[in-house]
Design an enzyme around this catalytic site. Structure first.
Site, PDB file in Angstrom:
ATOM      1  N   CYS A  29      -2.093   2.860   9.213  1.00 19.28           N
ATOM      2  CA  CYS A  29      -3.137   1.941   8.746  1.00 19.28           C
ATOM      3  C   CYS A  29      -4.282   1.844   9.745  1.00 19.28           C
ATOM      4  CB  CYS A  29      -2.592   0.529   8.573  1.00 19.28           C
ATOM      5  SG  CYS A  29      -1.187   0.382   7.505  1.00 19.28           S
TER       6      CYS A  29
ATOM      7  N   HIS B 162       0.876  -1.182   0.000  1.00 13.76           N
ATOM      8  CA  HIS B 162       0.000   0.000   0.000  1.00 13.76           C
ATOM      9  C   HIS B 162       0.908   1.225   0.000  1.00 13.76           C
ATOM     10  CE1 HIS B 162      -3.654  -2.117   2.053  1.00 13.76           C
ATOM     11  NE2 HIS B 162      -4.000  -1.803   0.822  1.00 13.76           N
TER      12      HIS B 162
HETATM   13  N1  ARG Z   1      -3.725  -7.180   6.681  1.00 13.03           N
HETATM   14  C1  ARG Z   1      -4.145  -5.986   6.040  1.00 13.03           C
HETATM   15  C2  ARG Z   1      -4.169  -6.176   4.535  1.00 13.03           C
HETATM   16  O1  ARG Z   1      -3.314  -6.837   4.029  1.00 13.03           O
HETATM   17  C3  ARG Z   1      -3.255  -4.845   6.426  1.00 13.03           C
HETATM   18  C4  ARG Z   1      -3.723  -3.521   5.912  1.00 13.03           C
HETATM   19  C5  ARG Z   1      -2.772  -2.401   6.178  1.00 13.03           C
HETATM   20  N2  ARG Z   1      -3.334  -1.175   5.811  1.00 13.03           N
HETATM   21  C6  ARG Z   1      -2.706  -0.155   5.208  1.00 13.03           C
HETATM   22  N3  ARG Z   1      -3.337   0.951   5.016  1.00 13.03           N
HETATM   23  N4  ARG Z   1      -1.476  -0.280   4.723  1.00 13.03           N
HETATM   24  O2  ARG Z   1      -5.017  -5.695   3.827  1.00 13.03           O
END
Ligand code: ARG
Length: 270
Positions: A257, A163
Site C-alpha cells: 500500500c 482492497h
Molecule cells: N487507511 C487507508 C484506507 O483505508 C489504508 C489504505 C491501504 N491501501 C491499500 N492499497 N490497501 O483507505
C-alpha cells in the site's frame, strides 16, 4: 531500473475510521512510523529501486498509501475516485505529480468509485480487480475497454481485506499469493482457473498483511510475522525481506500500500 512512488509519513495518523483496522483511540506513533517507512525505503533502494517522492500534505494522513493514487499503465495514469471523502483530496495532488512527471492523466467517469492499484493488479496480461467494498465493478470494466485488456472481477467479501492488494499478490505471470478467505466461491474459481501457481497464505499471516507484499524481480518485501509465507516463497525461488510496518497496519496498510510501481509490476505483461 524499477521505479516506485512513495510519500513520507510526515502527517500520517489515524484521524478517521474507514476500515476495520482503524481506531482513532489507538493512534499511530509518528516517530516509529517514520522509522518503519525509512526502513522500507532503504530496503527498496538496496534492491536497486529508484524511489520517487511526492511531498506529504497536512490533513491527508493516508497520502502515504500511494498504491491508491491510481492505476499506471505505460505512460497513462488513471486517477482514483475515492469512496470516502476523507481521502478524496488526495487525487488532485497525485494528478499534479503525474502530469508533471510525463504521464497522461485520465479520470474514470464520475459515477464510478475506483481506488487505483489497491484494487487493480496485473498478473500476466489480465487485470485482476477487487470490487464492492471500495471500487465499483463497472469502473473496472470501463478501464478494461480503455486498456484493451481482460478484466477479471473479484468480489471482496471480508471487511478486513477491503482492497484487493490486502489479499492477492501477483508474483510473476502465472504465479500469485492469495488469502482464500477474502473471496467468494466464484472469485476463487476465477483465480484458480486463470493462475497456475497460487500460493495460499494462512489467515494468521494474511492478518499480518502477508499478501500486501512488494515484488521486485525475485525479491519480496513484506511485513514481519509472515514466516510460513516466507518459507513458501523461498521454495518458489524468491528471496524475502521482512520489514516491520506495524504502525501502518493500524491504518489498514502495509508494504504494498505504501508504494506505487511507476514502470509496471514485475508480474504484469503489458
Ligand atoms: N487507511 C487507508 C484506507 O483505508 C489504508 C489504505 C491501504 N491501501 C491499500 N492499497 N490497501 O483507505
Amino acid at each position: 531500473m524499477p521505479r516506485i512512488l512513495m510519500c513520507q509519513p510526515d502527517y500520517f495518523e489515524i484521524e478517521y475510521e474507514i476500515n476495520p483496522w482503524m481506531s482513532k483511540t489507538r493512534g499511530a506513533d509518528s516517530a516509529l512510523a517514520l522509522k518503519q517507512w525509512q526502513n522500507l525505503y532503504q530496503t527498496l533502494a538496496r534492491l536497486g529501486v529508484e524511489v520517487e517522492l511526492t511531498p506529504a500534505s497536512p490533513g491527508l494522513p493516508d497520502l502515504v498509501f500511494t498504491a491508491n493514487a491510481g492505476l499506471v499503465f505505460k505512460n497513462h495514469f488513471f486517477s482514483s475516485r475515492f469512496r470516502y471523502q476523507e481521502r478524496a483530496l488526495e487525487s488532485p495532488i497525485f494528478e499534479q505529480w503525474f502530469s508533471q512527471h510525463g504521464f497522461e492523466v485520465a479520470q474514470l467517469p464520475e459515477r464510478y468509485f475506483f481506488e487505483g492499484a489497491g484494487d487493480a493488479l496485473f498478473c500476466g496480461t489480465s487485470l485482476y480487480c477487487g470490487y464492492k467494498i471500495r471500487s465499483d465493478v463497472l469502473g473496472h470494466q470501463w478501464l478494461g475497454e480503455k486498456l484493451h485488456r481482460q478484466v477479471l472481477p473479484l468480489e471482496l467479501i471480508h471487511p478486513s481485506f477491503y482492497h484487493l492488494d490486502t489479499c492477492f499478490c501477483p508474483l510473476k505471470p502465472g504465479m500469485a499469493l492469495y488469502y482464500p478467505g477474502a473471496f467468494d466461491d466464484y472469485g476463487l474459481r476465477v483465480l484458480r482457473s486463470h493462475i497456475t501457481f497460487l500460493i495460499p497464505v494462512a489467515e494468521s499471516e494474511a492478518l499480518r498483511f502477508g499478501c500486501n507484499a512488494v515484488v521486485v524481480g525475485n525479491h519480496v518485501v513484506v511485513n514481519t510475522g509472515c514466516e510460513k509465507m516466507e518459507n513458501d516463497l523461498h521454495q518458489a525461488g524468491f528471496t524475502t525481506h521482512p520489514v516491520d510496518l506495524g504502525e501502518f497496519l493500524k491504518s489498514g496498510g502495509s508494504a504494498k500500500c505504501l508504494i506505487l510501481r511507476l514502470d509496471g509490476e514485475d508480474a504484469a505483461i503489458w
